[in-house]
Write a protein that holds these residues in place. Structure first.
Motif, PDB file in Angstrom:
ATOM      1  N   GLY A  41       2.279  10.855  -8.884  1.00 55.79           N
ATOM      2  CA  GLY A  41       1.236  10.751  -7.867  1.00 55.79           C
ATOM      3  C   GLY A  41       1.360  11.809  -6.793  1.00 55.79           C
ATOM      4  O   GLY A  41       0.513  11.878  -5.893  1.00 55.79           O
ATOM      5  N   HIS A  47      -5.645   7.983  -5.201  1.00 57.25           N
ATOM      6  CA  HIS A  47      -5.311   6.746  -5.900  1.00 57.25           C
ATOM      7  C   HIS A  47      -4.927   7.021  -7.350  1.00 57.25           C
ATOM      8  O   HIS A  47      -5.535   7.857  -8.027  1.00 57.25           O
ATOM      9  N   TRP A  64      -4.557   4.238  -9.505  1.00 61.55           N
ATOM     10  CA  TRP A  64      -5.186   3.156 -10.261  1.00 61.55           C
ATOM     11  C   TRP A  64      -6.385   2.616  -9.499  1.00 61.55           C
ATOM     12  O   TRP A  64      -6.567   2.886  -8.318  1.00 61.55           O
ATOM     13  N   GLY A  65      -7.205   1.842 -10.200  1.00 61.11           N
ATOM     14  CA  GLY A  65      -8.343   1.196  -9.562  1.00 61.11           C
ATOM     15  C   GLY A  65      -9.614   1.996  -9.669  1.00 61.11           C
ATOM     16  O   GLY A  65      -9.655   3.095 -10.248  1.00 61.11           O
ATOM     17  N   GLN A  89      -4.840  14.601  -9.533  1.00 62.32           N
ATOM     18  CA  GLN A  89      -3.508  14.209  -9.090  1.00 62.32           C
ATOM     19  C   GLN A  89      -2.562  15.406  -9.091  1.00 62.32           C
ATOM     20  O   GLN A  89      -1.759  15.581  -8.169  1.00 62.32           O
ATOM     21  N   ASP A 125       0.461   5.543   1.171  1.00 63.77           N
ATOM     22  CA  ASP A 125      -0.406   6.497   1.846  1.00 63.77           C
ATOM     23  C   ASP A 125       0.187   7.900   1.719  1.00 63.77           C
ATOM     24  O   ASP A 125       1.267   8.082   1.158  1.00 63.77           O
ATOM     25  N   PHE A 159       0.834  -1.191   0.000  1.00 64.99           N
ATOM     26  CA  PHE A 159       0.000   0.000   0.000  1.00 64.99           C
ATOM     27  C   PHE A 159       0.873   1.248   0.000  1.00 64.99           C
ATOM     28  O   PHE A 159       2.047   1.214   0.384  1.00 64.99           O
ATOM     29  N   GLU A 166     -11.195   3.813  -7.649  1.00 68.79           N
ATOM     30  CA  GLU A 166     -11.211   5.126  -7.009  1.00 68.79           C
ATOM     31  C   GLU A 166     -10.101   6.030  -7.535  1.00 68.79           C
ATOM     32  O   GLU A 166      -9.749   7.037  -6.901  1.00 68.79           O
ATOM     33  N   ALA A 167      -9.541   5.702  -8.691  1.00 70.19           N
ATOM     34  CA  ALA A 167      -8.427   6.482  -9.235  1.00 70.19           C
ATOM     35  C   ALA A 167      -8.836   7.926  -9.496  1.00 70.19           C
ATOM     36  O   ALA A 167      -9.919   8.207 -10.017  1.00 70.19           O
TER      37      ALA A 167
END
Length: 289
Positions: free
Chosen positions: A224, A230, A232-233, A242, A197, A195, A235-236
């Motif tokens: 990032g 996020h 990717w995914g 960004q 954060d 992960f 919830e990107a």
């Protein structure tokens, strides 16, 4: 997870050296170097979503700093005179821990296996989450994984930034390697998944290393930014979202007062007889007990 909860491992580190060995650092020497009078010889900022490479003479200190706000930087490092010798993140992780801080060392690849640099200052060393800051577990983001995960192309990942940065120094994409994620908060969650954060660095926070040999360094400002959203995914965040979390990083190179270097010498390459890559290539039977 067991019936009684998560298991906590207490086994000692696998890689250890004898007292006075290469892992038993003379911390007083490096603290003296870190605190010595110094002279700035180069200073610049790396804009958002870009990268830059620069040369560092042996015996100098490099400071990487947060300028305007939290920002992760992906750092590569090579022997200036032989880029086949470069930072080895995996071995560094084995010899120290999954993140880096003061008195840890950047170890180089085989067959040289020596410290390229030593961390001499880290303003986040006393942070409550220091054990997961300046991450060695992950590596640089790259356009190949972006294509794999999203089906689209983005050419401003750290791999891309580092590749462009080193081209003017005669290197190519093949020379870009696993990084130290400076200022990055990252680790393994309860499911042992990687992960990232929110970066905890603020203006004025810095990370310094002492060059043990002549170095070529390259740093990318991660696309990032502070990794609070996020990439990717499901919830990107969008590119625009960004970018709101991206900031430049500062780089400054210092020479230090020569008196502070008394007792220091450049590390030799590994003493193993096969240091030129020839040992063990002949079909010789393995010695039997």
């Amino acid at each position: 997870m067991s019936a009684t909860g998560p298991r906590h491992f207490t086994q000692p580190a696998a890689y250890q050296s004898v007292a006075g060995g290469p892992l038993d650092l003379d911390t007083a020497l490096y603290d003296r170097i870190a605190g010595a009078d110094r002279t700035s010889i180069e200073q610049f900022e790396i804009p958002v979503r870009s990268g830059r490479a620069w040369e560092v003479p042996a015996g100098a200190i490099v400071r990487l700093s947060s300028v305007e706000g939290p920002q992760v930087g992906d750092l590569n490092m090579w022997n200036l005179h032989d880029p086949r010798e470069r930072f080895w993140a995996a071995r560094t992780r084995q010899l120290h821990r999954s993140s880096m801080t003061t008195h840890d060392r950047f170890w180089s690849t085989l067959p040289s296996l020596r410290p390229l640099a030593t961390v001499v200052a880290d303003t986040l060393a006393e942070h409550p989450d220091a054990e997961v800051i300046h991450d060695l577990l992950g590596t640089r983001c790259d356009p190949y994984i972006n294509r794999l995960l999203t089906g689209s192309d983005v050419d401003y990942h750290c791999h891309s930034n580092l590749t462009r940065a080193v081209q003017q120094h005669g290197l190519t994409e093949l020379d870009v390697h696993d990084v130290l994620n400076v200022f990055q908060f990252a680790g393994l969650n309860a499911d042992h998944e990687y992960f990232m954060d929110t970066c905890p660095a603020g203006p004025g926070d810095h990370f310094e290393f002492f060059a043990e040999i002549d170095l070529l360094c390259a740093l990318s400002t991660c696309p990032g930014g502070d990794l609070s959203v996020h990439m990717w995914g499901p919830e990107a965040a969008s590119t625009e979202e960004q970018l709101e979390h991206c900031h430049p990083l500062g780089v400054e190179v210092f020479t230090v007062d020569g008196a502070a270097l008394a007792g220091w010498q450049q590390p030799e390459i590994a003493a193993y007889d096969g240091v030129n890559g020839r040992h063990g290539l002949r079909a010789v039977p393995f010695p039997q007990a």
